[in-house]
Design a protein around this motif. Structure first.
Motif, PDB file in Angstrom:
ATOM      1  N   ARG A  23     -40.394  16.320  30.221  1.00 38.23           N
ATOM      2  CA  ARG A  23     -41.636  15.611  29.934  1.00 38.23           C
ATOM      3  C   ARG A  23     -42.811  16.501  30.313  1.00 38.23           C
ATOM      4  N   ALA A  24     -43.849  16.491  29.456  1.00 37.31           N
ATOM      5  CA  ALA A  24     -45.018  17.329  29.679  1.00 37.31           C
ATOM      6  C   ALA A  24     -46.291  16.498  29.640  1.00 37.31           C
ATOM      7  N   LEU A  25     -47.315  17.001  30.321  1.00 35.26           N
ATOM      8  CA  LEU A  25     -48.650  16.419  30.294  1.00 35.26           C
ATOM      9  C   LEU A  25     -49.618  17.509  29.870  1.00 35.26           C
ATOM     10  N   ASP A  26     -50.399  17.251  28.817  1.00 37.56           N
ATOM     11  CA  ASP A  26     -51.432  18.184  28.370  1.00 37.56           C
ATOM     12  C   ASP A  26     -52.788  17.571  28.679  1.00 37.56           C
ATOM     13  N   VAL A  27     -53.472  18.135  29.664  1.00 34.67           N
ATOM     14  CA  VAL A  27     -54.741  17.603  30.150  1.00 34.67           C
ATOM     15  C   VAL A  27     -55.887  18.200  29.324  1.00 34.67           C
ATOM     16  N   GLY A  28     -56.728  17.330  28.760  1.00 35.08           N
ATOM     17  CA  GLY A  28     -57.782  17.811  27.881  1.00 35.08           C
ATOM     18  C   GLY A  28     -57.197  18.273  26.563  1.00 35.08           C
ATOM     19  N   CYS A  29     -56.382  17.401  25.963  1.00 33.07           N
ATOM     20  CA  CYS A  29     -55.559  17.784  24.805  1.00 33.07           C
ATOM     21  C   CYS A  29     -56.368  18.045  23.544  1.00 33.07           C
ATOM     22  N   GLY A  30     -57.646  17.577  23.487  1.00 30.64           N
ATOM     23  CA  GLY A  30     -58.444  17.792  22.288  1.00 30.64           C
ATOM     24  C   GLY A  30     -57.799  17.160  21.065  1.00 30.64           C
ATOM     25  N   THR A  31     -57.710  17.916  19.992  1.00 34.38           N
ATOM     26  CA  THR A  31     -57.103  17.411  18.762  1.00 34.38           C
ATOM     27  C   THR A  31     -55.583  17.512  18.770  1.00 34.38           C
ATOM     28  N   GLY A  32     -54.998  17.917  19.902  1.00 35.23           N
ATOM     29  CA  GLY A  32     -53.549  17.855  20.069  1.00 35.23           C
ATOM     30  C   GLY A  32     -52.770  19.059  19.598  1.00 35.23           C
ATOM     31  N   GLU A  83     -45.913  10.135  40.409  1.00 33.50           N
ATOM     32  CA  GLU A  83     -45.419  11.249  41.219  1.00 33.50           C
ATOM     33  C   GLU A  83     -44.094  11.774  40.679  1.00 33.50           C
ATOM     34  N   ALA A  84     -43.945  13.110  40.772  1.00 32.18           N
ATOM     35  CA  ALA A  84     -42.707  13.796  40.378  1.00 32.18           C
ATOM     36  C   ALA A  84     -42.242  13.352  38.992  1.00 32.18           C
ATOM     37  N   HIS A  85     -43.158  13.354  38.039  1.00 28.40           N
ATOM     38  CA  HIS A  85     -42.879  12.778  36.724  1.00 28.40           C
ATOM     39  C   HIS A  85     -42.806  13.820  35.608  1.00 28.40           C
ATOM     40  N   TYR A  86     -43.569  14.906  35.738  1.00 30.49           N
ATOM     41  CA  TYR A  86     -43.687  15.876  34.652  1.00 30.49           C
ATOM     42  C   TYR A  86     -43.016  17.202  35.007  1.00 30.49           C
ATOM     43  N   ASP A  87     -42.318  17.757  34.018  1.00 35.08           N
ATOM     44  CA  ASP A  87     -41.701  19.070  34.189  1.00 35.08           C
ATOM     45  C   ASP A  87     -42.665  20.199  33.851  1.00 35.08           C
ATOM     46  N   PHE A  88     -43.709  19.885  33.103  1.00 36.82           N
ATOM     47  CA  PHE A  88     -44.672  20.901  32.686  1.00 36.82           C
ATOM     48  C   PHE A  88     -46.026  20.221  32.510  1.00 36.82           C
ATOM     49  N   ILE A  89     -47.072  20.809  33.100  1.00 34.32           N
ATOM     50  CA  ILE A  89     -48.430  20.304  32.948  1.00 34.32           C
ATOM     51  C   ILE A  89     -49.327  21.449  32.521  1.00 34.32           C
ATOM     52  N   SER A  90     -50.105  21.230  31.479  1.00 33.77           N
ATOM     53  CA  SER A  90     -51.018  22.254  30.982  1.00 33.77           C
ATOM     54  C   SER A  90     -52.455  21.748  31.027  1.00 33.77           C
ATOM     55  N   CYS A  91     -53.372  22.637  31.392  1.00 34.33           N
ATOM     56  CA  CYS A  91     -54.812  22.372  31.359  1.00 34.33           C
ATOM     57  C   CYS A  91     -55.448  23.542  30.624  1.00 34.33           C
ATOM     58  N   ILE A  92     -55.897  23.318  29.410  1.00 30.23           N
ATOM     59  CA  ILE A  92     -56.464  24.396  28.606  1.00 30.23           C
ATOM     60  C   ILE A  92     -57.971  24.184  28.497  1.00 30.23           C
ATOM     61  N   ALA A  93     -58.724  25.049  29.157  1.00 28.69           N
ATOM     62  CA  ALA A  93     -60.191  24.984  29.145  1.00 28.69           C
ATOM     63  C   ALA A  93     -60.703  23.591  29.503  1.00 28.69           C
ATOM     64  N   SER A  94     -60.047  22.944  30.449  1.00 33.72           N
ATOM     65  CA  SER A  94     -60.441  21.580  30.815  1.00 33.72           C
ATOM     66  C   SER A  94     -60.666  21.397  32.315  1.00 33.72           C
ATOM     67  N   LEU A  95     -60.113  22.265  33.144  1.00 30.51           N
ATOM     68  CA  LEU A  95     -60.180  22.036  34.583  1.00 30.51           C
ATOM     69  C   LEU A  95     -61.609  22.119  35.112  1.00 30.51           C
ATOM     70  N   HIS A  96     -62.468  22.944  34.493  1.00 27.64           N
ATOM     71  CA  HIS A  96     -63.839  23.072  34.992  1.00 27.64           C
ATOM     72  C   HIS A  96     -64.681  21.833  34.693  1.00 27.64           C
ATOM     73  N   HIS A  97     -64.148  20.878  33.940  1.00 26.92           N
ATOM     74  CA  HIS A  97     -64.863  19.633  33.675  1.00 26.92           C
ATOM     75  C   HIS A  97     -64.687  18.609  34.803  1.00 26.92           C
ATOM     76  N   VAL A  98     -63.772  18.872  35.723  1.00 29.13           N
ATOM     77  CA  VAL A  98     -63.493  17.937  36.819  1.00 29.13           C
ATOM     78  C   VAL A  98     -63.491  18.708  38.134  1.00 29.13           C
ATOM     79  N   PRO A  99     -63.572  18.022  39.278  1.00 26.80           N
ATOM     80  CA  PRO A  99     -63.472  18.735  40.562  1.00 26.80           C
ATOM     81  C   PRO A  99     -62.151  19.493  40.651  1.00 26.80           C
ATOM     82  N   PHE A 100     -62.205  20.704  41.204  1.00 30.21           N
ATOM     83  CA  PHE A 100     -60.990  21.515  41.259  1.00 30.21           C
ATOM     84  C   PHE A 100     -59.891  20.830  42.070  1.00 30.21           C
TER      85      PHE A 100
END
Length: 209
Positions: A23-32, A83-100
């Protein structure tokens, strides 16, 4: 701009996928676009974005399979993740929009052995950072020209949705310092096109706090 710096690094991010389906989470996925690439690799994907317009566009694009993508209109910094839910998490050009410090909840959402990858933007701090920024300019111009003429040969560029843009970035020194404190064992690799790659692997023996 016809050449997309973030899309250019998708293959690099995919090299960090852990083995096997998951299972993966894509943070700030945009148009996917990247979420669909994760689904094509066989993962079940949650795509999350703060822009409802982007989420609707992502849903309209469908999913190539074999994995499935579910999109949600949500702010990653506004609520807890499982918690302990995702095997892969991606943040593409999105982390600077939230507190580090948001990376703490991302870290706890990883399964043991799970991987977090951040393709981020930051201002240079060291001489090597400045040299890399300057070197990117001519390469960027060449890439833009190649893509521009390629699109003209194929009937012109397709319409593109632009996500919300924030031009206030942390410095590379801040990223290095906070990563060392909040993601011990992580690595940071400066890249061309004004990006850096942060990778973190959850220890196999990790237990959620």
């Amino acid at each position: 701009m016809p050449f997309n710096h973030n899309d250019h690094y998708h293959p690099l991010l995919l090299r960090h996928l852990p083995p096997g389906p998951g299972r993966a989470l894509d943070v700030g996925c945009g148009t996917g676009k990247f979420a669909r690439r994760l689904a094509a690799a066989g993962l079940r994907v949650d795509g999350l974005d703060v822009s409802g317009v982007m989420v609707e566009a992502a849903r309209a694009a469908g999913s190539p399979g074999p994995g499935k993508v579910e999109y949600r209109h949500a702010d990653i910094s506004a609520g807890p993740l499982p918690e302990a839910h995702y095997d892969f998490i991606s943040c593409i050009a999105s982390l600077h929009h939230v507190p580090f410090e948001t990376v703490k909840s991302l870290r706890e959402a990883l399964t043991p052995g799970g991987v977090l990858v951040v393709l981020g933007l930051a201002k240079p701090s060291r001489p090597g950072d400045f040299a890399r920024w300057l070197a990117a300019a001519p390469v960027n111009l060449l890439a833009r020209l190649v893509v521009h003429f390629g699109e003209r040969l194929n009937g012109g560029p397709e319409p593109r949705l632009r996500p919300p843009v924030k031009d206030d970035y942390p410095t590379m020194s801040e990223i290095r310092r906070e990563s060392a404190a909040l993601l011990p064992g992580s690595t940071i690799r400066p890249l061309l096109f004004w990006r850096y790659l942060l990778t973190y692997t959850q220890p196999p023996e990790h237990h959620p706090l």
